[in-house]
Design an enzyme around this catalytic site. Structure first.
Site, short mmCIF file in Angstrom:
data_model
loop_
_atom_site.label_atom_id
_atom_site.label_comp_id
_atom_site.label_asym_id
_atom_site.label_seq_id
_atom_site.Cartn_x
_atom_site.Cartn_y
_atom_site.Cartn_z
N GLU A 219 41.80 48.36 36.52
CA GLU A 219 42.75 47.63 37.36
C GLU A 219 44.10 47.44 36.67
O GLU A 219 45.14 47.54 37.30
CB GLU A 219 42.17 46.28 37.80
CG GLU A 219 41.08 46.41 38.85
CD GLU A 219 41.53 47.15 40.11
OE1 GLU A 219 42.67 47.00 40.54
OE2 GLU A 219 40.71 47.92 40.66
N ASP B 240 47.85 43.74 48.20
CA ASP B 240 49.08 44.30 47.64
C ASP B 240 49.86 45.00 48.75
O ASP B 240 49.52 44.86 49.94
CB ASP B 240 48.77 45.27 46.48
CG ASP B 240 48.05 46.52 46.96
OD1 ASP B 240 47.64 46.57 48.15
OD2 ASP B 240 47.91 47.46 46.18
N TYR C 52 46.61 39.70 42.84
CA TYR C 52 45.98 40.92 43.36
C TYR C 52 44.87 41.41 42.43
O TYR C 52 43.74 41.66 42.86
CB TYR C 52 47.03 42.03 43.55
CG TYR C 52 46.39 43.35 43.87
CD1 TYR C 52 45.99 43.65 45.17
CD2 TYR C 52 46.13 44.29 42.87
CE1 TYR C 52 45.35 44.84 45.47
CE2 TYR C 52 45.50 45.48 43.15
CZ TYR C 52 45.12 45.75 44.45
OH TYR C 52 44.48 46.93 44.73
#
Ligand code: SF4
Length: 368
Positions: free
Chosen positions: A41, A139, A121
């Site tokens: 991520e 997002d 996010y």
């Protein structure tokens, strides 16, 4: 007429049915645990999937657990991150790994959000994918597909709009949190594409999507006007001496702490001659840019004190960051002595140990 919640509920079911058969086979979707999800991520923040694919596997081979990453030197981490850009993420990732190593894995969204480099996010994505929590990750991609689905003309740059969509998603979040979170990302990346070019005939929502049903896909998302990027000029010196090249560590600003070729904000210089090419620049005295280099570099520049400064090649390049654009003019120059202000290393050592950001890629090509 269906309410927005009813549409989102139906869309969630359709997405879960669509996703398993249409998901891309990406390396971070195998053998997942909290640490590997965190690595992927952070790597995927503002970076293309294709670029991450190349680096993710190598990064995990070098640092397979939070312990190895926590105990590595900063230079080792930067080297493993080379080419991915936005190097603050690498430092944050190591800080987060130190926290995991010292305190164990968090179990809540708040605990995930406390890790370095993790915003709303990313906290939502990690919570959904690694912890099975019903925490939306919203997002720009998710806002694009949801505003199209609901034909919602709100300005998506407004944080209040993002918050509203986060809450709407939370209400309909299914038990299959990882598949739902990744399904939304996948739909945005492969079907509901940006720039008014969605592939609606392949979309699981094409019987439900208000924008598609009214033929107005291109109207969404609605965006605020973009701020212009700030342009910064930079003069870059690839200095070579006895088969070695000069590097220094960047002291501040963008890319702080990374290795770079010596550079500076250039003194005023005449505009380039119309029609001048990179080749023209390399040819020296006939071109104004190159003569600017030779005259200025020795008395005001980074080659000061370097006897026998001789330009071998010159070219222009630009690199675009999120808010800044670097307009660069660079030269490859031979010097007779190693200036002690710099570290002098071979091309092989640069490749193996020194992370030189891709912003300088055009000039790295001279190093071999
Ligand atoms: S139907 Fe088209 S516009 Fe609507 S969500 Fe799907 S791809 Fe996007």
């Amino acid at each position: 007429m269906q309410t927005e919640t009813e549409i989102l509920q139906a869309a969630a079911g359709m997405l879960l049915a669509w996703y398993p058969a249409h998901r891309r086979d990406l390396p971070w979707r195998q053998n997942r645990n909290f640490y590997t999800v965190l690595v992927s991520e952070l790597m995927l923040q503002q970076t293309r999937v294709e670029a991450v694919k190349e680096r993710y596997v190598a990064f995990l081979e070098k640092f397979p657990t939070e312990e190895e990453l926590a105990l590595a030197s900063e230079d080792e981490v930067m080297k493993a991150w080379e080419g991915l850009g936005y190097y603050t993420r690498a430092r944050n990732l190591q800080k987060a790994a130190k926290t995991l190593f010292a305190e164990g894995t968090p179990r809540t969204w708040v605990g995930v959000k406390r890790l370095a480099g993790v915003g709303d996010y990313t906290a939502g994505a990690i919570s959904s994918i690694a912890l099975g929590l019903k925490e939306p990750a919203v997002d720009g991609n998710v806002l694009r597909i949801l505003t199209r689905l609901l034909a919602d003309g709100s300005v998506v740059d407004d944080p209040a709009v993002k918050k509203r969509f986060t809450e709407m998603l939370r209400e309909v979040y299914p038990d299959e949190t990882a598949d739902f979170c990744e399904g939304l990302m996948e739909l945005g990346a492969t079907v509901c594409l940006p720039n008014g070019a969605p592939l609606c005939d392949r979309c699981p929502w094409n019987t439900l999507c208000r924008a598609h049903l009214s033929g107005e896909e291109a109207r969404y998302p609605v965006r605020a006007q973009k701020r212009a990027r700030r342009v910064e000029n930079l003069e870059v010196f690839v200095l070579t001496c006895n088969g070695k090249y000069a590097l220094r560590k960047r002291a501040d600003g963008l890319l702080k702490g990374l290795w770079e070729f010596p550079n500076r904000t250039p003194p005023p210089c005449p505009p380039p001659t119309e029609g001048a090419s990179d080749r023209d620049l390399a040819e020296g005295a006939s071109d104004e840019d190159s003569s600017c280099f030779t005259e200025e570099a020795s008395d005001r520049g980074l080659a000061e004190g370097s006897a026998g400064f001789r330009i071998l090649a010159a070219k222009r390049a630009k690199h675009v960051f999120t808010h800044v654009e670097w307009q660069m003019i660079g030269c490859l120059a031979e010097v007779a002595e190693e200036d002690p202000r710099f570290v002098w290393v071979t091309a092989e050592e640069i490749r193996r140990e020194y992370a030189v950001p891709s912003a300088f890629k055009a000039f790295s090509q001279w190093v071999h």
